[in-house]
Design a protein around this motif. Structure first.
Motif, PDB file in Angstrom:
ATOM      1  N   THR A 129      51.723   4.126  78.554  1.00 12.08           N
ATOM      2  CA  THR A 129      50.982   3.305  79.501  1.00 12.08           C
ATOM      3  C   THR A 129      49.651   3.955  79.844  1.00 12.08           C
ATOM      4  N   ASP A 130      48.957   4.460  78.813  1.00 11.47           N
ATOM      5  CA  ASP A 130      47.641   5.009  79.101  1.00 11.47           C
ATOM      6  C   ASP A 130      46.708   3.858  79.473  1.00 11.47           C
ATOM      7  N   SER A 131      45.513   4.153  79.909  1.00  9.99           N
ATOM      8  CA  SER A 131      44.628   3.121  80.437  1.00  9.99           C
ATOM      9  C   SER A 131      44.192   2.105  79.390  1.00  9.99           C
ATOM     10  N   ALA A 132      44.258   2.442  78.120  1.00  8.54           N
ATOM     11  CA  ALA A 132      43.789   1.529  77.077  1.00  8.54           C
ATOM     12  C   ALA A 132      44.901   0.655  76.511  1.00  8.54           C
ATOM     13  N   THR A 133      46.132   1.138  76.514  1.00 14.06           N
ATOM     14  CA  THR A 133      47.201   0.435  75.819  1.00 14.06           C
ATOM     15  C   THR A 133      48.484   0.480  76.626  1.00 14.06           C
ATOM     16  N   VAL A 134      49.188  -0.645  76.632  1.00 15.01           N
ATOM     17  CA  VAL A 134      50.523  -0.702  77.212  1.00 15.01           C
ATOM     18  C   VAL A 134      51.441  -1.108  76.075  1.00 15.01           C
ATOM     19  N   ALA A 135      52.269  -0.169  75.606  1.00 10.80           N
ATOM     20  CA  ALA A 135      53.089  -0.447  74.431  1.00 10.80           C
ATOM     21  C   ALA A 135      54.426   0.264  74.546  1.00 10.80           C
ATOM     22  N   GLU A 136      55.407  -0.279  73.846  1.00  9.95           N
ATOM     23  CA  GLU A 136      56.712   0.349  73.697  1.00  9.95           C
ATOM     24  C   GLU A 136      56.953   0.513  72.210  1.00  9.95           C
ATOM     25  N   VAL A 137      57.431   1.672  71.812  1.00  8.80           N
ATOM     26  CA  VAL A 137      57.779   1.904  70.416  1.00  8.80           C
ATOM     27  C   VAL A 137      59.295   1.914  70.326  1.00  8.80           C
ATOM     28  N   GLN A 196      60.427   2.314  56.165  1.00  9.62           N
ATOM     29  CA  GLN A 196      60.471   1.219  57.126  1.00  9.62           C
ATOM     30  C   GLN A 196      59.073   0.627  57.305  1.00  9.62           C
ATOM     31  N   PRO A 197      59.000  -0.691  57.477  1.00 11.94           N
ATOM     32  CA  PRO A 197      57.698  -1.322  57.669  1.00 11.94           C
ATOM     33  C   PRO A 197      57.091  -0.935  59.012  1.00 11.94           C
ATOM     34  N   ASN A 198      55.775  -0.889  59.059  1.00 14.00           N
ATOM     35  CA  ASN A 198      55.050  -0.627  60.287  1.00 14.00           C
ATOM     36  C   ASN A 198      54.738  -1.983  60.914  1.00 14.00           C
ATOM     37  N   ILE A 199      55.407  -2.309  62.003  1.00 12.77           N
ATOM     38  CA  ILE A 199      55.324  -3.640  62.610  1.00 12.77           C
ATOM     39  C   ILE A 199      54.913  -3.511  64.064  1.00 12.77           C
ATOM     40  N   PRO A 214      62.264  -0.709  63.099  1.00 12.67           N
ATOM     41  CA  PRO A 214      61.429  -0.169  64.172  1.00 12.67           C
ATOM     42  C   PRO A 214      60.154  -0.992  64.336  1.00 12.67           C
ATOM     43  N   PHE A 215      59.696  -1.090  65.576  1.00  8.81           N
ATOM     44  CA  PHE A 215      58.479  -1.843  65.847  1.00  8.81           C
ATOM     45  C   PHE A 215      57.843  -1.334  67.122  1.00  8.81           C
ATOM     46  N   THR A 216      56.581  -1.662  67.263  1.00  8.41           N
ATOM     47  CA  THR A 216      55.855  -1.380  68.492  1.00  8.41           C
ATOM     48  C   THR A 216      55.681  -2.696  69.228  1.00  8.41           C
ATOM     49  N   TRP A 217      55.976  -2.700  70.518  1.00  8.43           N
ATOM     50  CA  TRP A 217      55.851  -3.887  71.363  1.00  8.43           C
ATOM     51  C   TRP A 217      54.600  -3.737  72.220  1.00  8.43           C
ATOM     52  N   VAL A 218      53.728  -4.745  72.194  1.00  8.44           N
ATOM     53  CA  VAL A 218      52.536  -4.756  73.028  1.00  8.44           C
ATOM     54  C   VAL A 218      52.610  -5.988  73.923  1.00  8.44           C
TER      55      VAL A 218
END
Length: 109
Positions: free
Chosen positions: A7-15, A29-32, A56-60
């Motif tokens: 949750t840095d100031s530029a990005t809110v993401a979950e991996v 594994q694919p980068n999604i 695996p994926f990153t959630w934005v």
């Protein structure tokens, strides 16, 4: 499954990551990245599908991440269509069914 939140100031993401038996399995594994919102039923469905398939994926969360929302608008000709799922080859799916997502990933439904 491990969820790492940034949750840095530029990005809110979950991996979302999973246990792998070898580095090779992890690297294959694919980068999604899934762009969506917590209130969106189709977003929750796509996240559940990827989780159940151990992908695996990153959630934005585009409600909290302006850069993520801008990417969704860019990919969808100015429309806020979520989920928008971006793949490592630069391709993307907008509001895909589980079948379309499975087909893209070469998985059974």
């Amino acid at each position: 499954q491990n969820v790492i939140k940034s949750t840095d100031s530029a990005t809110v993401a979950e991996v979302h990551s999973f246990q792998f038996s070898s580095p090779e399995e992890f690297m294959s594994q694919p980068n999604i990245t899934v762009y969506g919102a917590d209130w969106c039923g189709d977003c929750r469905r796509s996240k559940r599908f990827l989780t159940e398939k151990n992908i695996p994926f990153t959630w934005v969360d585009v409600d909290q991440d302006q850069a993520g929302e801008a990417l969704v608008l860019e990919k969808n000709n100015g429309k806020r269509i979520i989920p928008t799922i971006l793949f490592e080859d630069g391709s993307f799916l907008a509001e895909p069914s589980d079948e379309a997502l499975a087909d893209k990933l070469g998985l059974p439904v």
